[in-house]
Scaffold this motif. Structure first.
Motif, PDB file in Angstrom:
ATOM      1  N   ALA A   1       0.825  -1.215   0.000  1.00  0.00           N
ATOM      2  CA  ALA A   1       0.000   0.000   0.000  1.00  0.00           C
ATOM      3  C   ALA A   1       0.856   1.261   0.000  1.00  0.00           C
ATOM      4  O   ALA A   1       0.480   2.281  -0.589  1.00  0.00           O
ATOM      5  CB  ALA A   1      -0.925   0.004   1.218  1.00  0.00           C
ATOM      6  N   VAL A   2       2.024   1.195   0.643  1.00  0.00           N
ATOM      7  CA  VAL A   2       2.927   2.359   0.709  1.00  0.00           C
ATOM      8  C   VAL A   2       3.448   2.700  -0.694  1.00  0.00           C
ATOM      9  O   VAL A   2       3.844   3.832  -0.962  1.00  0.00           O
ATOM     10  CB  VAL A   2       4.091   2.061   1.686  1.00  0.00           C
ATOM     11  N   TYR A   3       3.422   1.707  -1.606  1.00  0.00           N
ATOM     12  CA  TYR A   3       3.912   1.899  -2.974  1.00  0.00           C
ATOM     13  C   TYR A   3       2.741   2.079  -3.953  1.00  0.00           C
ATOM     14  O   TYR A   3       2.876   1.834  -5.147  1.00  0.00           O
ATOM     15  CB  TYR A   3       4.823   0.718  -3.366  1.00  0.00           C
TER      16      TYR A   3
ATOM     17  N   MET B   1     -13.023  -1.996   3.158  1.00  0.00           N
ATOM     18  CA  MET B   1     -12.633  -1.255   1.951  1.00  0.00           C
ATOM     19  C   MET B   1     -11.494  -1.898   1.158  1.00  0.00           C
ATOM     20  O   MET B   1     -10.663  -2.624   1.703  1.00  0.00           O
ATOM     21  CB  MET B   1     -12.235   0.179   2.307  1.00  0.00           C
ATOM     22  N   LEU B   2     -11.540  -1.606  -0.159  1.00  0.00           N
ATOM     23  CA  LEU B   2     -10.387  -1.830  -1.039  1.00  0.00           C
ATOM     24  C   LEU B   2      -9.759  -0.451  -1.204  1.00  0.00           C
ATOM     25  O   LEU B   2     -10.381   0.462  -1.753  1.00  0.00           O
ATOM     26  CB  LEU B   2     -10.838  -2.398  -2.385  1.00  0.00           C
ATOM     27  N   PHE B   3      -8.548  -0.316  -0.699  1.00  0.00           N
ATOM     28  CA  PHE B   3      -7.888   0.992  -0.588  1.00  0.00           C
ATOM     29  C   PHE B   3      -6.707   1.073  -1.538  1.00  0.00           C
ATOM     30  O   PHE B   3      -5.993   0.100  -1.738  1.00  0.00           O
ATOM     31  CB  PHE B   3      -7.401   1.146   0.863  1.00  0.00           C
ATOM     32  N   SER B   4      -6.498   2.237  -2.124  1.00  0.00           N
ATOM     33  CA  SER B   4      -5.201   2.514  -2.756  1.00  0.00           C
ATOM     34  C   SER B   4      -4.959   4.013  -2.732  1.00  0.00           C
ATOM     35  O   SER B   4      -5.893   4.807  -2.646  1.00  0.00           O
ATOM     36  CB  SER B   4      -5.117   1.975  -4.190  1.00  0.00           C
ATOM     37  N   ASN B   5      -3.700   4.386  -2.763  1.00  0.00           N
ATOM     38  CA  ASN B   5      -3.336   5.805  -2.711  1.00  0.00           C
ATOM     39  C   ASN B   5      -2.086   5.989  -3.552  1.00  0.00           C
ATOM     40  O   ASN B   5      -0.996   6.157  -3.029  1.00  0.00           O
ATOM     41  CB  ASN B   5      -3.099   6.230  -1.258  1.00  0.00           C
TER      42      ASN B   5
END
Ligand code: MEV
Length: 312
Positions: free
Chosen positions: A40-42, A158-162
């Motif tokens: 997730a950090v990437y 949730m399905l999360f991305s950033n």
């Protein structure tokens, strides 16, 4: 949609449901990441579920009793809200064990921000709360993806991305997944684990990038399996993910042993959850919750169950 978490034993050290503020000025959820931590950090996808009303907070008249950690967060909150001259403290109660990968730091930040908003009648909405909590998370975690503050704020599966922008896809679940969380008892530092992964990523970029891409694909498949209640599929995806987390060196011999213990007791899937290096494991246990819980408690590990979910 609301989910309730119940501690199975040993809750004496932490706030219990009845210890939490009766009508708090601010509340926040904890979280359990099913797949996608570190990737997730990437900018990759991750799947997480909330542990509701895990933290409550109320504003107090003075800040004399606050820990350094709370004082540091309050500085960020005051700066972001442009109320530097306002003197107050916060009384925070948490039923999440710290350093166990369940999002305690983000939940504390969110509950605090909401308490300040209520007390000072600032009318902050969830977007504002989430944005300020993200700034607080930078104090705690250095380079966070934003998943912990997002789930603490919005409190939905949730399905999360950033990656270039924040994306939160709420997952509609048919029921509470049969999850058992077990605490290793050894605190993991998300800050250290994220920094360690960064160092190894810089040294082995193409291999690490390939692993993160694979975790991304696993998370996206897992979101579908979770929503469909296909626990056999989801469990296999979690097991593959655990192998990849081991490959990037955030697992420990103890976590590996706990994962093995859960699988041997009938879990469809088991893996570490959160930053690793200690912390917790999460096991998906269709038809085997009691067996897996027993295996953990026989080995001396405290557990937490996500047992109930209400629609509404
Ligand atoms: C920590 O709960 C999850 C990590 O992926 C860090 C982050 O996403 O900020 C390890």
């Amino acid at each position: 949609m609301r989910m309730h978490a119940r501690s199975s034993s040993g809750a004496k050290k932490r706030a219990t449901d009845s210890d939490l503020h009766a009508e708090p000025q601010g509340t926040a959820a904890g979280k359990v990441i099913l797949l996608g931590e570190h990737a997730a950090v990437y900018g990759k996808h991750a799947v997480a579920l909330p542990i509701p009303t895990a933290v409550t907070a109320n504003v107090t008249a003075t800040d004399s009793g606050d820990s350094k950690y709370i004082s540091d967060l309050l500085k960020v909150v005051r700066r972001e809200l442009e109320i530097e001259g306002d003197t107050f403290g916060v009384d925070v109660r948490s039923r999440l064990p710290p350093g166990m990968g369940l999002g305690a730091s983000a939940a504390i930040a969110v509950a605090m921000i909401r308490a300040v908003s209520t007390s000072r009648e600032l009318g902050l909405g969830d977007e504002d709360v989430n944005r300020i909590a993200f700034e607080c998370e930078k104090v705690s975690h250095g380079n966070p993806s934003g998943i912990d503050n997002a789930i603490a704020t919005f409190a939905v599966p949730m399905l999360f991305s950033n990656e270039s922008e924040l994306s939160i896809e709420q997952l509609e679940l048919q029921e509470t997944p049969p999850l058992v969380i077990a605490f290793s008892g050894r605190r993991g530092s998300t800050h250290e684990q994220v920094a360690g992964v960064r160092t190894r990523y810089e040294a082995q970029k193409s291999h690490y990038a390939a692993i993160f891409d694979e975790i991304d694909a696993l998370s996206r498949s897992a979101a579908k399996a979770l929503a469909a209640g296909d626990y056999h599929e989801l469990g296999m995806l979690m097991n593959i993910c655990q192998g990849l987390l081991n490959a990037i060196e955030v697992s420990t011999p103890e976590l590996e042993s706990m994962v093995g213990m859960a699988r041997a007791a009938g879990a469809a899937g088991a893996k570490l959850t959160g930053g690793g290096g200690g912390g917790s494991v999460v096991a998906l246990c269709p038809g085997a919750v009691a067996d897996v819980q027993k295996a953990f408690s026989t080995a001396g590990f405290e557990t937490l169950l996500l047992t109930q979910m209400e629609k509404g």
